[in-house]
Design a protein around this motif. Structure first.
Motif, PDB file in Angstrom:
ATOM      1  N   CYS A  73       0.804  -1.223   0.000  1.00  9.34           N
ATOM      2  CA  CYS A  73       0.000   0.000   0.000  1.00  9.34           C
ATOM      3  C   CYS A  73       0.838   1.274   0.000  1.00  9.34           C
ATOM      4  CB  CYS A  73      -0.938   0.017   1.211  1.00  9.34           C
ATOM      5  SG  CYS A  73      -0.127  -0.307   2.796  1.00  9.34           S
ATOM      6  N   GLN A  74       2.095   1.216   0.452  1.00  2.26           N
ATOM      7  CA  GLN A  74       2.916   2.424   0.494  1.00  2.26           C
ATOM      8  C   GLN A  74       3.274   2.920  -0.909  1.00  2.26           C
ATOM      9  OE1 GLN A  74       6.181  -0.748   1.683  1.00  2.26           O
ATOM     10  NE2 GLN A  74       6.735   1.276   2.389  1.00  2.26           N
TER      11      GLN A  74
ATOM     12  N   TYR B  98      -0.488   5.253  -1.718  1.00  4.79           N
ATOM     13  CA  TYR B  98      -1.043   5.650  -0.419  1.00  4.79           C
ATOM     14  C   TYR B  98      -2.098   6.725  -0.621  1.00  4.79           C
ATOM     15  CZ  TYR B  98      -0.986   6.784   4.603  1.00  4.79           C
ATOM     16  OH  TYR B  98      -1.320   6.980   5.928  1.00  4.79           O
TER      17      TYR B  98
ATOM     18  N   HIS C 133      -6.120   5.390   3.723  1.00  3.43           N
ATOM     19  CA  HIS C 133      -5.130   4.731   4.562  1.00  3.43           C
ATOM     20  C   HIS C 133      -4.907   5.438   5.891  1.00  3.43           C
ATOM     21  CE1 HIS C 133      -3.705   2.881   0.616  1.00  3.43           C
ATOM     22  NE2 HIS C 133      -4.028   1.852   1.389  1.00  3.43           N
ATOM     23  N   CYS C 134      -5.530   6.625   6.042  1.00  7.24           N
ATOM     24  CA  CYS C 134      -5.313   7.319   7.321  1.00  7.24           C
ATOM     25  C   CYS C 134      -6.535   8.063   7.852  1.00  7.24           C
ATOM     26  CB  CYS C 134      -4.129   8.283   7.217  1.00  7.24           C
ATOM     27  SG  CYS C 134      -4.249   9.546   5.944  1.00  7.24           S
TER      28      CYS C 134
ATOM     29  N   SER D   1      -4.765   4.975  10.909  1.00  5.65           N
ATOM     30  CA  SER D   1      -3.705   4.427  10.056  1.00  5.65           C
ATOM     31  C   SER D   1      -3.900   2.926   9.835  1.00  5.65           C
ATOM     32  CB  SER D   1      -2.341   4.690  10.699  1.00  5.65           C
ATOM     33  OG  SER D   1      -1.305   4.197   9.884  1.00  5.65           O
TER      34      SER D   1
ATOM     35  N   CYS E  24      -2.079   1.310   6.927  1.00  3.68           N
ATOM     36  CA  CYS E  24      -1.054   0.835   5.992  1.00  3.68           C
ATOM     37  C   CYS E  24       0.221   0.598   6.791  1.00  3.68           C
ATOM     38  CB  CYS E  24      -0.822   1.849   4.864  1.00  3.68           C
ATOM     39  SG  CYS E  24       0.469   1.356   3.688  1.00  3.68           S
TER      40      CYS E  24
ATOM     41  N   ALA F 278       3.675   1.581   5.332  1.00  2.00           N
ATOM     42  CA  ALA F 278       3.983   3.012   5.369  1.00  2.00           C
ATOM     43  C   ALA F 278       4.419   3.437   6.767  1.00  2.00           C
ATOM     44  CB  ALA F 278       2.774   3.828   4.919  1.00  2.00           C
TER      45      ALA F 278
ATOM     46  N   ILE G  29       5.843   6.621   3.191  1.00  6.70           N
ATOM     47  CA  ILE G  29       5.049   6.593   1.964  1.00  6.70           C
ATOM     48  C   ILE G  29       5.982   6.753   0.777  1.00  6.70           C
ATOM     49  CG2 ILE G  29       3.251   7.768   0.647  1.00  6.70           C
ATOM     50  CD1 ILE G  29       2.162   8.755   3.406  1.00  6.70           C
TER      51      ILE G  29
ATOM     52  N   CYS H 204      -4.993  11.986   9.564  1.00 10.06           N
ATOM     53  CA  CYS H 204      -3.787  11.836   8.747  1.00 10.06           C
ATOM     54  C   CYS H 204      -2.642  12.662   9.315  1.00 10.06           C
ATOM     55  CB  CYS H 204      -4.075  12.235   7.301  1.00 10.06           C
ATOM     56  SG  CYS H 204      -5.241  11.137   6.451  1.00 10.06           S
TER      57      CYS H 204
END
Length: 425
Positions: free
Chosen positions: A322-323, A326, A330-331, A335, A337, A340, A345, A399
């Motif tokens: 996923c990084q 991103y 994802h956030c 969070s 991922c 990451a 990221i 995030c």
């Protein structure tokens, strides 16, 4: 007598090969005459000014950077010696891998600034030369040329502009699928016939490490894999496909096509399993039947069609973490991922327009920092430090609470950049 005949036959064969080679080189020299190429190399502003008088004298021949419409390739893609090239291309590619990295993007509407910012992020850290394939509406072409020609690429980047083009008999259907021009990416293997491998990205992508690194995934493909993408979601409880999709999709939560690495030679050769016929179909044969069958059941357009294709051909997809793609999902719900969190990221994907509103200020801060960075300025004082100050202001958001994952890899990329420079690389 037999020995004489064999020698004569061998000499005749060598003569024919020499003759064919001579014709091939003659054709190549004709292609390389001034004004014959359609690919344009970006140059620094000083060189542009010095070339001004020569350009005026040469007319438009030196400024042509458009792909010929109606499914014809430019002369520098596959020229007069194309027949002989094709015979030896496979062995040559095995022993002489291309040094250029090919990156494609499709830009329509108000996406000029966003696309240019993405291209800037690709240029900043990348090591090997880049070839940009920019598919854009006609009214955007001059703006792209004006902006890109003023970038100080120092020979690092070439670009070619192409019109938005769909098969004539079904152009209207493809144009209105999801967003204007979005489905153009599906036809890249059919348009860029000479390009062996390609990285396609959406306009709202930002590279936080060299393009070289995602390009290296091509070497990790096994014999059946033809493309690489990241999952649509890491957490099934907030997944879209597994909760709402009315069509087949890849894996547990589907795949996101905003970052798509392709071995296009394999794509063009593959025959795809499908649920429409027992006969396997090639890429150019399967697209329209898929659209006709599922057009009332798909929401995300071409991404949904790709999910359907790889649902039936899962062995053909390489899934990267996923990084490498991103997104806010994802956030914004916390969070989710893990890669990451550990390494940072690598590629930021600001979908849902988050670069241009205040809903996700962490994403917008990254975008503004790269957009406003001037090539040649100190990356630490002009990019990284001001960015970190802005990110600290976003800690009231989900995030923003993990803002360090946004600059962890960026910090490493800047450090590596200066290390390479100190070694003269």
């Amino acid at each position: 007598m037999r020995r004489f005949a064999r020698v004569a036959l061998l000499c005749l064969g060598c003569g024919v090969c020499s003759l064919l080679y001579g014709f091939s080189q003659l054709a190549l020299s004709l292609e390389q005459e001034p004004g014959g190429g359609r690919e344009r190399q970006a140059r620094d502003p000083g060189a542009r000014r010095q070339a001004g008088a020569g350009r005026a004298a040469a007319g438009s021949n030196l400024s042509v950077s458009f792909w010929n419409s109606y499914w014809m390739l430019p002369s520098d893609v596959c020229g007069m010696n194309c027949f002989w090239e094709a015979a030896f291309r496979y062995d040559y590619m095995k022993t002489h891998p291309s040094e250029k990295m090919h990156l494609a993007v499709v830009a329509c509407g108000e996406r000029l600034e966003e696309t240019v910012t993405m291209l800037r992020s690709a240029i900043i850290f990348s090591i090997k030369p880049l070839q940009f394939h920019i598919f854009a509406e006609d009214q955007l072409h001059e703006s792209f040329k004006d902006i890109l020609d003023d970038f100080p690429y120092e020979g690092k980047v070439n670009y070619t502009l192409y019109p938005i083009t769909f098969p004539t008999e079904s152009a209207a259907e493809w144009k209105k699928l999801f967003k204007p021009c979005a489905s153009q990416r599906l036809f890249l293997p059919l348009i860029l016939k000479n390009v062996d491998s390609l990285l396609y990205v959406d306009t709202d992508i930002l590279f936080l490490r060299p393009v070289d690194d995602i390009w290296s995934f091509l070497g990790k493909f096994n014999s059946t894999q033809i493309a690489a993408m990241a999952p649509e979601h890491e957490e099934p409880r907030i997944g879209w496909y597994n909760r709402f999709a009315r069509h087949p999709y890849y894996g547990v939560t589907g795949i996101n096509s905003g970052v798509m690495l392709m071995n296009m030679t394999r794509i063009r050769k593959k025959y795809f399993k499908n649920d429409m016929t027992p006969v396997r179909l090639q890429w150019g044969e399967i697209l329209m039947p898929l659209l006709k069958k599922y057009k009332l059941n798909i929401t995300w357009g071409d991404q949904d069609l790709l999910n359907i294709m790889f649902f039936h051909n899962p062995e053909s997809l390489y899934v990267f973490p996923c990084q490498w793609n991103y997104r806010p999902d994802h956030c914004i719900y916390g969070s989710n991922c893990k890669e990451a969190e550990e390494e940072g990221i690598f590629i930021l994907h600001g979908n849902r327009g988050v670069y241009h509103d205040d809903k996700q200020p962490t994403f917008r801060a990254i975008y503004e920092a790269i957009k406003n960075y001037s090539f040649g300025d100190d990356l630490i004082h002009s990019l990284l430090q001001p960015l970190e100050l802005e990110l600290r202001k976003t800690m009231h958001t989900y995030c923003g609470k993990v803002y360090k994952v946004f600059i962890k890899q960026l910090t490493k990329s800047i450090r590596d950049f200066y290390t390479r420079r100190s070694k003269g690389r």
